[in-house]
Write a protein that holds these residues in place. Structure first.
Motif, PDB file in Angstrom:
ATOM      1  N   ALA A   1       1.638   5.311  16.535  1.00 11.00           N
ATOM      2  CA  ALA A   1       1.924   5.285  17.975  1.00 11.00           C
ATOM      3  C   ALA A   1       0.740   4.788  18.789  1.00 11.00           C
ATOM      4  CB  ALA A   1       2.358   6.678  18.446  1.00 11.00           C
ATOM      5  N   ARG A   2      -0.484   5.015  18.273  1.00 12.47           N
ATOM      6  CA  ARG A   2      -1.630   4.486  19.027  1.00 12.47           C
ATOM      7  C   ARG A   2      -2.141   3.172  18.423  1.00 12.47           C
ATOM      8  NH1 ARG A   2      -4.006   8.994  16.188  1.00 12.47           N
ATOM      9  NH2 ARG A   2      -5.748   8.222  14.944  1.00 12.47           N
ATOM     10  N   GLY A   3      -1.381   2.602  17.496  1.00 11.92           N
ATOM     11  CA  GLY A   3      -1.714   1.276  16.957  1.00 11.92           C
ATOM     12  C   GLY A   3      -2.958   1.256  16.095  1.00 11.92           C
ATOM     13  N   ASP A   4      -3.241   2.364  15.416  1.00 12.53           N
ATOM     14  CA  ASP A   4      -4.493   2.506  14.647  1.00 12.53           C
ATOM     15  C   ASP A   4      -4.180   2.432  13.150  1.00 12.53           C
ATOM     16  OD1 ASP A   4      -6.850   3.293  13.432  1.00 12.53           O
ATOM     17  OD2 ASP A   4      -7.205   4.988  14.794  1.00 12.53           O
ATOM     18  N   ALA A   5      -4.155   1.211  12.610  1.00  8.63           N
ATOM     19  CA  ALA A   5      -3.764   1.011  11.205  1.00  8.63           C
ATOM     20  C   ALA A   5      -4.759   1.659  10.242  1.00  8.63           C
ATOM     21  CB  ALA A   5      -3.632  -0.479  10.901  1.00  8.63           C
ATOM     22  N   ALA A   6      -6.037   1.733  10.606  1.00 12.75           N
ATOM     23  CA  ALA A   6      -7.026   2.385   9.732  1.00 12.75           C
ATOM     24  C   ALA A   6      -6.711   3.874   9.599  1.00 12.75           C
ATOM     25  CB  ALA A   6      -8.438   2.184  10.278  1.00 12.75           C
ATOM     26  N   ALA A   7      -6.308   4.488  10.707  1.00 15.14           N
ATOM     27  CA  ALA A   7      -5.957   5.915  10.663  1.00 15.14           C
ATOM     28  C   ALA A   7      -4.658   6.125   9.879  1.00 15.14           C
ATOM     29  CB  ALA A   7      -5.838   6.484  12.069  1.00 15.14           C
ATOM     30  N   VAL A   8      -3.734   5.163   9.948  1.00 16.57           N
ATOM     31  CA  VAL A   8      -2.524   5.244   9.121  1.00 16.57           C
ATOM     32  C   VAL A   8      -2.931   5.233   7.646  1.00 16.57           C
ATOM     33  CG1 VAL A   8      -0.343   4.166   8.474  1.00 16.57           C
ATOM     34  CG2 VAL A   8      -1.098   4.087  10.861  1.00 16.57           C
TER      35      VAL A   8
ATOM     36  N   TYR B   1      -3.232   8.065   3.373  1.00 20.25           N
ATOM     37  CA  TYR B   1      -2.898   7.766   1.974  1.00 20.25           C
ATOM     38  C   TYR B   1      -4.083   8.074   1.047  1.00 20.25           C
ATOM     39  CZ  TYR B   1       1.305   5.360   3.583  1.00 20.25           C
ATOM     40  OH  TYR B   1       2.533   5.073   4.127  1.00 20.25           O
ATOM     41  N   THR B   2      -3.782   8.351  -0.213  1.00 18.25           N
ATOM     42  CA  THR B   2      -4.846   8.520  -1.218  1.00 18.25           C
ATOM     43  C   THR B   2      -5.545   7.176  -1.461  1.00 18.25           C
ATOM     44  OG1 THR B   2      -3.419   7.978  -3.111  1.00 18.25           O
ATOM     45  CG2 THR B   2      -3.518  10.309  -2.430  1.00 18.25           C
ATOM     46  N   SER B   3      -6.693   7.222  -2.084  1.00 14.85           N
ATOM     47  CA  SER B   3      -7.461   6.001  -2.350  1.00 14.85           C
ATOM     48  C   SER B   3      -6.713   5.063  -3.301  1.00 14.85           C
ATOM     49  CB  SER B   3      -8.832   6.356  -2.914  1.00 14.85           C
ATOM     50  OG  SER B   3      -8.684   7.262  -3.978  1.00 14.85           O
ATOM     51  N   ALA B   4      -5.872   5.603  -4.171  1.00 16.64           N
ATOM     52  CA  ALA B   4      -5.131   4.772  -5.132  1.00 16.64           C
ATOM     53  C   ALA B   4      -3.646   4.702  -4.777  1.00 16.64           C
ATOM     54  CB  ALA B   4      -5.313   5.313  -6.547  1.00 16.64           C
ATOM     55  N   ALA B   5      -3.343   4.848  -3.505  1.00 17.29           N
ATOM     56  CA  ALA B   5      -1.939   4.912  -3.083  1.00 17.29           C
ATOM     57  C   ALA B   5      -1.221   3.582  -3.284  1.00 17.29           C
ATOM     58  CB  ALA B   5      -1.858   5.322  -1.616  1.00 17.29           C
ATOM     59  N   GLN B   6       0.102   3.691  -3.409  1.00 14.86           N
ATOM     60  CA  GLN B   6       0.975   2.515  -3.423  1.00 14.86           C
ATOM     61  C   GLN B   6       2.105   2.721  -2.425  1.00 14.86           C
ATOM     62  OE1 GLN B   6       2.017   2.131  -7.657  1.00 14.86           O
ATOM     63  NE2 GLN B   6       0.810   0.240  -7.664  1.00 14.86           N
ATOM     64  N   VAL B   7       2.387   1.646  -1.687  1.00  8.59           N
ATOM     65  CA  VAL B   7       3.466   1.630  -0.715  1.00  8.59           C
ATOM     66  C   VAL B   7       4.478   0.585  -1.201  1.00  8.59           C
ATOM     67  CG1 VAL B   7       4.009   1.003   1.675  1.00  8.59           C
ATOM     68  CG2 VAL B   7       2.028   2.445   1.184  1.00  8.59           C
ATOM     69  N   PHE B   8       5.768   0.902  -1.080  1.00  6.25           N
ATOM     70  CA  PHE B   8       6.844   0.051  -1.621  1.00  6.25           C
ATOM     71  C   PHE B   8       7.765  -0.375  -0.497  1.00  6.25           C
ATOM     72  CE2 PHE B   8       5.518   3.297  -4.694  1.00  6.25           C
ATOM     73  CZ  PHE B   8       5.177   2.540  -5.798  1.00  6.25           C
ATOM     74  N   PRO B   9       7.360  -1.350   0.316  1.00  7.31           N
ATOM     75  CA  PRO B   9       8.207  -1.732   1.455  1.00  7.31           C
ATOM     76  C   PRO B   9       9.401  -2.575   0.996  1.00  7.31           C
ATOM     77  CG  PRO B   9       5.905  -2.474   1.705  1.00  7.31           C
ATOM     78  CD  PRO B   9       6.124  -2.129   0.268  1.00  7.31           C
TER      79      PRO B   9
ATOM     80  N   ASN C   1      11.914  -5.621   0.714  1.00  8.79           N
ATOM     81  CA  ASN C   1      11.835  -7.078   0.879  1.00  8.79           C
ATOM     82  C   ASN C   1      10.438  -7.654   0.687  1.00  8.79           C
ATOM     83  OD1 ASN C   1      14.022  -6.196   3.443  1.00  8.79           O
ATOM     84  ND2 ASN C   1      14.702  -7.203   1.577  1.00  8.79           N
ATOM     85  N   GLN C   2       9.630  -6.969  -0.074  1.00  6.57           N
ATOM     86  CA  GLN C   2       8.333  -7.542  -0.466  1.00  6.57           C
ATOM     87  C   GLN C   2       7.793  -6.780  -1.659  1.00  6.57           C
ATOM     88  OE1 GLN C   2       5.898  -6.587   3.303  1.00  6.57           O
ATOM     89  NE2 GLN C   2       4.584  -5.925   1.631  1.00  6.57           N
ATOM     90  N   ASP C   3       6.680  -7.306  -2.186  1.00  5.35           N
ATOM     91  CA  ASP C   3       6.083  -6.684  -3.366  1.00  5.35           C
ATOM     92  C   ASP C   3       5.388  -5.364  -3.034  1.00  5.35           C
ATOM     93  OD1 ASP C   3       6.706  -8.103  -5.647  1.00  5.35           O
ATOM     94  OD2 ASP C   3       5.200  -9.648  -5.279  1.00  5.35           O
ATOM     95  N   ILE C   4       4.994  -4.670  -4.088  1.00  4.69           N
ATOM     96  CA  ILE C   4       4.259  -3.407  -3.984  1.00  4.69           C
ATOM     97  C   ILE C   4       2.903  -3.652  -3.319  1.00  4.69           C
ATOM     98  CG2 ILE C   4       3.194  -1.581  -5.375  1.00  4.69           C
ATOM     99  CD1 ILE C   4       5.401  -2.069  -7.486  1.00  4.69           C
ATOM    100  N   VAL C   5       2.501  -2.739  -2.445  1.00  9.24           N
ATOM    101  CA  VAL C   5       1.221  -2.796  -1.739  1.00  9.24           C
ATOM    102  C   VAL C   5       0.323  -1.708  -2.341  1.00  9.24           C
ATOM    103  CG1 VAL C   5       0.080  -2.570   0.501  1.00  9.24           C
ATOM    104  CG2 VAL C   5       2.377  -3.583   0.367  1.00  9.24           C
ATOM    105  N   THR C   6      -0.808  -2.095  -2.902  1.00 13.03           N
ATOM    106  CA  THR C   6      -1.663  -1.154  -3.645  1.00 13.03           C
ATOM    107  C   THR C   6      -3.025  -1.007  -2.997  1.00 13.03           C
ATOM    108  OG1 THR C   6      -0.540  -1.681  -5.736  1.00 13.03           O
ATOM    109  CG2 THR C   6      -2.726  -0.698  -5.896  1.00 13.03           C
ATOM    110  N   GLY C   7      -3.416   0.226  -2.732  1.00 19.80           N
ATOM    111  CA  GLY C   7      -4.768   0.527  -2.254  1.00 19.80           C
ATOM    112  C   GLY C   7      -4.848   0.569  -0.741  1.00 19.80           C
ATOM    113  N   ARG C   8      -5.843   1.300  -0.241  1.00 19.01           N
ATOM    114  CA  ARG C   8      -5.919   1.589   1.189  1.00 19.01           C
ATOM    115  C   ARG C   8      -6.148   0.359   2.058  1.00 19.01           C
ATOM    116  NH1 ARG C   8      -9.655   6.450   1.450  1.00 19.01           N
ATOM    117  NH2 ARG C   8      -8.122   8.111   1.093  1.00 19.01           N
ATOM    118  N   ALA C   9      -6.959  -0.601   1.565  1.00 18.10           N
ATOM    119  CA  ALA C   9      -7.232  -1.805   2.373  1.00 18.10           C
ATOM    120  C   ALA C   9      -5.939  -2.592   2.575  1.00 18.10           C
ATOM    121  CB  ALA C   9      -8.298  -2.672   1.699  1.00 18.10           C
ATOM    122  N   ALA C  10      -5.186  -2.765   1.493  1.00 23.23           N
ATOM    123  CA  ALA C  10      -3.918  -3.505   1.591  1.00 23.23           C
ATOM    124  C   ALA C  10      -2.902  -2.734   2.428  1.00 23.23           C
ATOM    125  CB  ALA C  10      -3.376  -3.780   0.185  1.00 23.23           C
TER     126      ALA C  10
END
Lengths: 132, 132
Positions: free
Chosen positions: A23-30, A34-42, A44-53
């Motif tokens: 809500a405050r547009g802070d992607a770093a805080a989002v 997540y954990t340091s080795a997190a994976q996000v599965f959005p 219509n696209q590939d798996i997103v791995t790690g906090r930077a991605a």
């Protein structure tokens, strides 16, 4: 020993941190939810791995006009330092317009004493856009 | 004590049972791979709860021409009688044509001594159909 209701409270608090950061547009805080080795599965696209991605992924959503992602926890079940959550989400844009709504499953892990999202997958309840 | 690799083997065997049941068009056998209180979270529709509804859901896919859903397990982590799995799937139709491919997260539970799918969610890696 942490009780199931303690974990549920921590998971719900983590979800509120996530939504507040969007809500405050802070992607770093989002990404920090997540954990340091997190994976996000959005969808219509590939798996997103790690906090930077993951930060970059949410930066893209915010840039595309996403203003809110309110979450509603439906179920949390913990075993040791791992828990799974089932919930529902909405994605809102300008003027609180609902852009999407659906459901998610998140695997949470306790990392450095804090519950964080470790595996995060969702999909829409809305019909797909009609092909041409 | 069951080891992580034992659980992974059971999960992979369950996935093969699932895929084999789809391939022979047997929706009841697909539903039997799920726990009695399972939930399935398909894209673009509401949550499907319970074995009877899950059987009906897969019957619909089979009727719509789905001939195979091969699964590839990427990660399994167990805690007691619960485990989560991350994997990738393909959906194939007539002549082995790939209709969809994507990723999934499944929460497995040991029920009556057998590992079964308890929470099952996936989404596509393919771009969404273009809106008109």
């Amino acid at each position: 020993m942490t009780s199931q209701s303690d974990v549920r409270a921590a998971v719900e608090a983590g979800g509120r941190d996530f939504s507040a950061a969007i809500a405050r547009g802070d992607a770093a805080a989002v990404a920090a939810v997540y954990t340091s080795a997190a994976q996000v599965f959005p969808p219509n696209q590939d798996i997103v791995t790690g906090r930077a991605a993951i930060q970059q992924f949410y930066q893209g959503l915010i840039r595309a006009g996403v203003k809110g992602v309110p979450l509603t926890t439906r179920e949390v079940e913990a075993q040791g330092d791992t828990a799974y959550e089932v919930g529902t989400y909405r994605v809102t844009g300008d003027g609180n317009k609902v852009l999407d709504s659906g459901k998610y499953v998140v695997v949470w892990k306790r990392e450095d004493g804090k519950w964080k999202m470790h595996r995060d997958i969702w999909n829409s309840n809305l019909p797909p856009p009609k092909p041409q």
